[in-house]
Scaffold this motif. Structure first.
Motif, PDB file in Angstrom:
ATOM      1  N   ALA A 151      -2.074   3.901  -0.867  1.00  0.00           N
ATOM      2  CA  ALA A 151      -3.177   4.175  -1.797  1.00  0.00           C
ATOM      3  C   ALA A 151      -4.514   4.085  -1.069  1.00  0.00           C
ATOM      4  O   ALA A 151      -4.699   3.253  -0.178  1.00  0.00           O
ATOM      5  CB  ALA A 151      -3.123   3.201  -2.959  1.00  0.00           C
ATOM      6  N   ASP A 152      -5.457   4.950  -1.441  1.00  0.00           N
ATOM      7  CA  ASP A 152      -6.814   4.857  -0.917  1.00  0.00           C
ATOM      8  C   ASP A 152      -7.575   3.756  -1.633  1.00  0.00           C
ATOM      9  O   ASP A 152      -7.183   3.297  -2.715  1.00  0.00           O
ATOM     10  CB  ASP A 152      -7.535   6.194  -1.088  1.00  0.00           C
ATOM     11  CG  ASP A 152      -6.919   7.290  -0.228  1.00  0.00           C
ATOM     12  OD1 ASP A 152      -6.367   6.962   0.845  1.00  0.00           O
ATOM     13  OD2 ASP A 152      -6.980   8.465  -0.631  1.00  0.00           O
ATOM     14  N   SER A 153      -8.699   3.375  -1.049  1.00  0.00           N
ATOM     15  CA  SER A 153      -9.475   2.267  -1.605  1.00  0.00           C
ATOM     16  C   SER A 153     -10.000   2.579  -3.001  1.00  0.00           C
ATOM     17  O   SER A 153     -10.163   1.679  -3.832  1.00  0.00           O
ATOM     18  CB  SER A 153     -10.638   1.924  -0.676  1.00  0.00           C
ATOM     19  OG  SER A 153     -11.445   3.081  -0.443  1.00  0.00           O
ATOM     20  N   GLU A 154     -10.253   3.867  -3.315  1.00  0.00           N
ATOM     21  CA  GLU A 154     -10.789   4.220  -4.632  1.00  0.00           C
ATOM     22  C   GLU A 154      -9.690   4.424  -5.675  1.00  0.00           C
ATOM     23  O   GLU A 154      -9.984   4.629  -6.858  1.00  0.00           O
ATOM     24  CB  GLU A 154     -11.648   5.476  -4.544  1.00  0.00           C
ATOM     25  CG  GLU A 154     -10.921   6.736  -4.112  1.00  0.00           C
ATOM     26  CD  GLU A 154     -10.909   6.922  -2.607  1.00  0.00           C
ATOM     27  OE1 GLU A 154     -10.647   8.048  -2.158  1.00  0.00           O
ATOM     28  OE2 GLU A 154     -11.173   5.930  -1.881  1.00  0.00           O
ATOM     29  N   ASP A 155      -8.436   4.393  -5.249  1.00  0.00           N
ATOM     30  CA  ASP A 155      -7.329   4.563  -6.190  1.00  0.00           C
ATOM     31  C   ASP A 155      -7.073   3.279  -6.971  1.00  0.00           C
ATOM     32  O   ASP A 155      -7.375   2.178  -6.486  1.00  0.00           O
ATOM     33  CB  ASP A 155      -6.044   4.944  -5.444  1.00  0.00           C
ATOM     34  CG  ASP A 155      -6.118   6.314  -4.814  1.00  0.00           C
ATOM     35  OD1 ASP A 155      -6.775   7.190  -5.416  1.00  0.00           O
ATOM     36  OD2 ASP A 155      -5.531   6.507  -3.741  1.00  0.00           O
ATOM     37  N   PRO A 156      -6.532   3.387  -8.177  1.00  0.00           N
ATOM     38  CA  PRO A 156      -6.141   2.184  -8.915  1.00  0.00           C
ATOM     39  C   PRO A 156      -5.080   1.423  -8.127  1.00  0.00           C
ATOM     40  O   PRO A 156      -4.262   2.037  -7.431  1.00  0.00           O
ATOM     41  CB  PRO A 156      -5.562   2.726 -10.230  1.00  0.00           C
ATOM     42  CG  PRO A 156      -5.941   4.155 -10.292  1.00  0.00           C
ATOM     43  CD  PRO A 156      -6.224   4.620  -8.913  1.00  0.00           C
ATOM     44  N   PRO A 157      -5.067   0.098  -8.200  1.00  0.00           N
ATOM     45  CA  PRO A 157      -4.047  -0.652  -7.470  1.00  0.00           C
ATOM     46  C   PRO A 157      -2.656  -0.298  -7.985  1.00  0.00           C
ATOM     47  O   PRO A 157      -2.451  -0.131  -9.191  1.00  0.00           O
ATOM     48  CB  PRO A 157      -4.396  -2.115  -7.763  1.00  0.00           C
ATOM     49  CG  PRO A 157      -5.239  -2.077  -8.995  1.00  0.00           C
ATOM     50  CD  PRO A 157      -5.980  -0.779  -8.956  1.00  0.00           C
TER      51      PRO A 157
END
Length: 354
Positions: A151-157
């Motif tokens: 996951a990218d940093s801006e994606d929801p966990p």
């Protein structure tokens, strides 16, 4: 989700390395996505539509040469016609699926691979081992960091869901983050499989199998992730995301054959390949070879008409697909027609135009 078949989202170095040493079949299409036919096409060389009497089980055929046959499986529901002909059946008792594992070693899949490696270490050629590991479609217990790294940093966990779901997904109304979360979980499990496969191949390379082992990697079906409104096996479909499976074949040195083939084949093609590899004739004969220069012990049979059929029977309706290099037609509750290979994901239905 693996690199040799075009995935660039994350790396699968173990399978990439295997592919670099193998013949990779790009168009291997399962003859059915139904779990109840698990392993039948490989072990009997029979298409799901073929209702004739079963031919000789592959283990019986290979065993006639004095080769020991071993099945290592974590499946609990294999029928006697699948298991009985093997000289030895090792049923791997996997840990209960209660959540994500804390580390690689405690995953269900790692437990299976440890058992498989023990068999490799203890066996002596001539031996044929079938490793039957179904966990990519049942439980996703790879440690949480595996999916978090995708996951990218801006994606929801990512969530911590570990049961592979079967549900309907409507791209127009359902939350796309839900689908992305499932893709993260499946991707993490794929990374886990890749790491374990690399360990297994390393063990083979360091064992007395190193110079003589023919190694094949394939699957019996795929796992839809919402491409046509279905996640998992919510309802039967015969679209590409459900039936296109990998097939990589690595011959031992110095006979290795490298490259990629666009030949249309199905998993049952392994039956005559493995029979011939062991020097026994099967009733399934090849029509031609993938590469004409390959010797007779290194062929893959093909369909004489260059068309493949996939069928699925269910209570509601029967589904079937016929596929060529130029088109794919699906029959069932509705008819669909797709142009291949351009429309690989089968999104542009042209049935109304033809």
């Amino acid at each position: 989700m693996i690199g040799p078949y075009g995935n660039t989202w994350f790396d699968t170095p173990g399978i990439n390395r295997l592919a670099s040493e193998s013949l990779l079949l790009e168009q291997c299409i399962a003859d059915t996505p139904e779990a109840r036919h698990h392993l039948r096409s490989i072990l009997y060389g029979k298409h799901v539509c073929d209702q004739a009497d079963e031919q000789v089980h592959l283990a019986d055929l290979i065993g006639s040469t004095g080769t020991q046959t071993i099945l290592v499986t974590s499946s609990q529901d294999l029928v006697p016609s699948i298991t009985d002909p093997f000289d030895e059946v090792i049923e791997v008792d996997l840990p209960a699926a209660t959540g994500l594992a804390a580390e690689l070693e405690s995953t269900r899949m790692a437990t299976f691979f440890v058992a498989a490696i023990d068999v490799i270490r203890e066996s002596r050629p001539p031996t044929t081992v079938l490793l039957d590991c179904p966990d990519l479609t049942r439980y996703w217990d790879a440690p949480y960091p595996y999916r978090l790294r995708l996951a990218d940093s801006e994606d929801p966990p990512p969530s911590e869901t570990f049961l592979a779901p079967s549900l309907q997904f409507n791209a127009a109304t359902d939350d796309p983050d839900q689908l992305f979360d499932l893709q993260l979980a499946y991707g993490g499990q794929t990374v886990l499989l890749d790491q374990l496969l690399e360990i297994l191949l390393s063990e083979i390379g360091n064992s007395n199998w190193a110079d003589s082992a023919l190694f094949c990697l394939t699957a019996m079906r795929s796992y839809p992730l919402g491409e046509h409104g279905v996640v998992g096996f919510y309802r039967p479909i015969v679209h590409v995301e459900s039936i296109h499976v990998p097939l990589l074949i690595r011959w031992p040195r110095p006979q290795r054959i490298f490259g990629r083939s666009q030949q249309l084949i199905q998993p049952g093609s392994l039956y005559p390949l493995l029979s011939d590899w062991h020097g026994v004739a099967s009733e399934v004969a090849p029509h031609e070879t993938v590469f004409p220069e390959i010797s007779k012990t290194q062929f893959l049979p093909t369909c004489a008409t260059s068309a493949l059929i996939t069928a699925c029977q269910c209570d509601e309706s029967d589904h079937a697909a016929i596929q060529t290099h130029a088109w794919k037609y699906i029959s069932g509750p509705a008819s669909h027609l797709y142009v291949r290979p351009d429309d690989y994901w089968e999104f542009n239905d042209v049935a109304s135009l033809c």
